[in-house]
Design a protein around this motif. Structure first.
Motif, mmCIF file in Angstrom:
data_model
loop_
_atom_site.group_PDB
_atom_site.id
_atom_site.type_symbol
_atom_site.label_atom_id
_atom_site.label_comp_id
_atom_site.label_asym_id
_atom_site.label_seq_id
_atom_site.Cartn_x
_atom_site.Cartn_y
_atom_site.Cartn_z
ATOM 1 N N VAL A 122 8.082 4.433 2.394
ATOM 2 C CA VAL A 122 7.231 3.668 1.915
ATOM 3 C C VAL A 122 6.967 3.421 3.241
ATOM 4 O O VAL A 122 7.674 2.821 3.677
ATOM 5 N N GLU A 123 6.293 3.611 4.128
ATOM 6 C CA GLU A 123 5.621 3.229 5.404
ATOM 7 C C GLU A 123 5.118 1.670 4.993
ATOM 8 O O GLU A 123 4.587 1.623 4.231
ATOM 9 N N PRO A 124 5.522 1.041 6.285
ATOM 10 C CA PRO A 124 5.241 -0.099 6.589
ATOM 11 C C PRO A 124 3.582 -0.384 6.343
ATOM 12 O O PRO A 124 2.814 0.715 6.883
ATOM 13 N N MET A 125 3.380 -1.491 5.655
ATOM 14 C CA MET A 125 1.678 -1.862 5.602
ATOM 15 C C MET A 125 0.770 -0.600 4.658
ATOM 16 O O MET A 125 -0.404 -0.730 4.842
ATOM 17 N N THR A 126 1.572 -0.085 3.778
ATOM 18 C CA THR A 126 1.338 1.063 3.303
ATOM 19 C C THR A 126 0.473 0.270 2.017
ATOM 20 O O THR A 126 -1.563 0.946 1.621
ATOM 21 N N TRP A 127 0.704 -1.118 1.800
ATOM 22 C CA TRP A 127 0.231 -1.326 0.278
ATOM 23 C C TRP A 127 -1.522 -1.974 1.137
ATOM 24 O O TRP A 127 -2.244 -2.382 0.463
ATOM 25 N N MET A 128 -1.608 -2.468 2.698
ATOM 26 C CA MET A 128 -2.941 -2.730 3.390
ATOM 27 C C MET A 128 -3.955 -1.090 3.111
ATOM 28 O O MET A 128 -5.238 -1.339 3.818
ATOM 29 N N GLY A 129 -3.457 -0.338 2.961
ATOM 30 C CA GLY A 129 -3.822 0.805 3.409
ATOM 31 C C GLY A 129 -4.490 1.604 4.646
ATOM 32 O O GLY A 129 -5.033 2.559 4.670
ATOM 33 N N MET A 130 -2.985 1.647 5.470
ATOM 34 C CA MET A 130 -2.357 1.449 6.988
ATOM 35 C C MET A 130 -1.637 2.374 6.732
ATOM 36 O O MET A 130 -0.642 2.579 5.673
ATOM 37 N N GLY A 131 -2.121 3.572 7.034
ATOM 38 C CA GLY A 131 -0.824 4.785 6.821
ATOM 39 C C GLY A 131 0.161 4.708 7.815
ATOM 40 O O GLY A 131 1.198 5.641 8.265
ATOM 41 N N GLY A 132 1.330 3.209 8.336
ATOM 42 C CA GLY A 132 2.359 3.465 8.871
ATOM 43 C C GLY A 132 1.838 4.042 10.084
ATOM 44 O O GLY A 132 1.224 3.747 11.354
ATOM 45 N N SER A 133 3.114 4.635 10.714
ATOM 46 C CA SER A 133 3.634 4.888 11.634
ATOM 47 C C SER A 133 1.756 5.809 12.220
ATOM 48 O O SER A 133 1.481 6.101 13.699
ATOM 49 N N GLY A 134 1.055 6.697 11.552
ATOM 50 C CA GLY A 134 -0.174 7.144 11.625
ATOM 51 C C GLY A 134 -1.533 6.398 12.179
ATOM 52 O O GLY A 134 -2.141 6.686 12.880
ATOM 53 N N ASP A 135 -0.961 4.745 11.857
ATOM 54 C CA ASP A 135 -2.570 3.965 11.753
ATOM 55 C C ASP A 135 -1.740 3.164 13.078
ATOM 56 O O ASP A 135 -2.552 2.400 14.313
ATOM 57 N N THR A 136 -0.539 2.952 13.364
ATOM 58 C CA THR A 136 -0.594 1.629 14.941
ATOM 59 C C THR A 136 0.452 2.041 15.577
ATOM 60 O O THR A 136 0.262 1.474 16.309
ATOM 61 N N GLY A 137 0.914 3.250 15.193
ATOM 62 C CA GLY A 137 1.752 3.736 16.403
ATOM 63 C C GLY A 137 2.908 3.402 17.164
ATOM 64 O O GLY A 137 2.814 3.225 18.090
ATOM 65 N N PRO A 138 4.156 3.079 16.523
ATOM 66 C CA PRO A 138 5.170 2.498 16.678
ATOM 67 C C PRO A 138 6.166 3.302 17.314
ATOM 68 O O PRO A 138 6.164 4.640 17.376
#
Length: 223
Positions: A122-138
């Motif tokens: 489970v990617e970080p912030m998935t619970w917020m509806g954000m796709g982790g690396s896909g949205d935040t570009g870590p």
């Protein structure tokens, strides 16, 4: 019979009148219904979910914010050793102390709920509806919005004096903005009252510290 008995005869036993019976009956019914209410309330608590699910916003926030807080604590300890400026050291101490305590609370909730501190796959912030690396570009270790990269942490470790102060304030400002965004997500999505209240407290405190750090950067001639 004595003279006294003749003067003050013993009164005959009195039967309760209707008013007294009504009062006694009302008390008895009140106690009965009170007992029934306790039973129903207890049954409701037992039937309600006792813990959040592992993929819930409550669990996701506790996990992700614990990681986010840990980096804030790390950066604060780094700058403490890189400057003698009392204003920056005091801020760093406050942030480290506050966020270490909050992190302990969140990890404690996960233990109390019997949930893992990490959720595999489970990617970080998935619970917020954000796709982790896909949205935040870590990149380079920055797992969530506002988190410093490994290169930025190395830069802070190598800096000293005013340079370290400015870099810390800039990194922590970005860190707080990311933290506020996440905490606002919990305020909207979390179901556990005490956790939602903690999240709102984070929003209020970190927004105040963002303003404080803006003033501290301005005094040091930095943006």
């Amino acid at each position: 019979m004595s003279a006294a008995d003749e003067e003050f005869p013993t009164p005959p036993a009195r039967r309760p009148n209707r008013t007294q019976w009504a009062a006694v009956t009302a008390v008895a019914l009140a106690l009965l219904f009170a007992g029934g209410a306790v039973t129903v309330a207890s049954a409701d608590r037992e039937e309600a979910p006792s813990t959040p699910a592992s993929l819930s916003a409550d669990a996701g926030f506790a996990r992700d914010m614990s990681v986010h807080h840990q980096q804030a604590v790390e950066m604060s300890f780094i700058v403490r050793d890189r400057t003698q400026d009392e204003e920056v050291r005091r801020l760093a101490y406050d942030i480290a102390n506050t966020q270490a305590n909050q992190r302990g609370m969140m990890l404690g909730w996960l233990d109390l709920w019997g949930l893992p501190k990490t959720e595999s796959g489970v990617e970080p912030m998935t619970w917020m509806g954000m796709g982790g690396s896909g949205d935040t570009g870590p990149l380079d270790g920055a797992l969530m919005p506002g988190m410093a990269t490994n290169a930025q942490l190395d830069q802070l470790r190598k800096a000293g004096g005013r340079e370290a102060e400015i870099l810390y304030l800039q990194l922590m400002t970005a860190h707080h903005k990311g933290g506020v965004h996440m905490a606002e997500g919990c305020v909207q999505k979390c179901s556990v009252d005490i956790e939602r209240n903690l999240a709102q407290g984070m929003v209020d405190a970190q927004q105040s510290e963002i303003l404080l750090m803006a003033d501290m950067l301005k005094k040091r001639g930095a943006a």
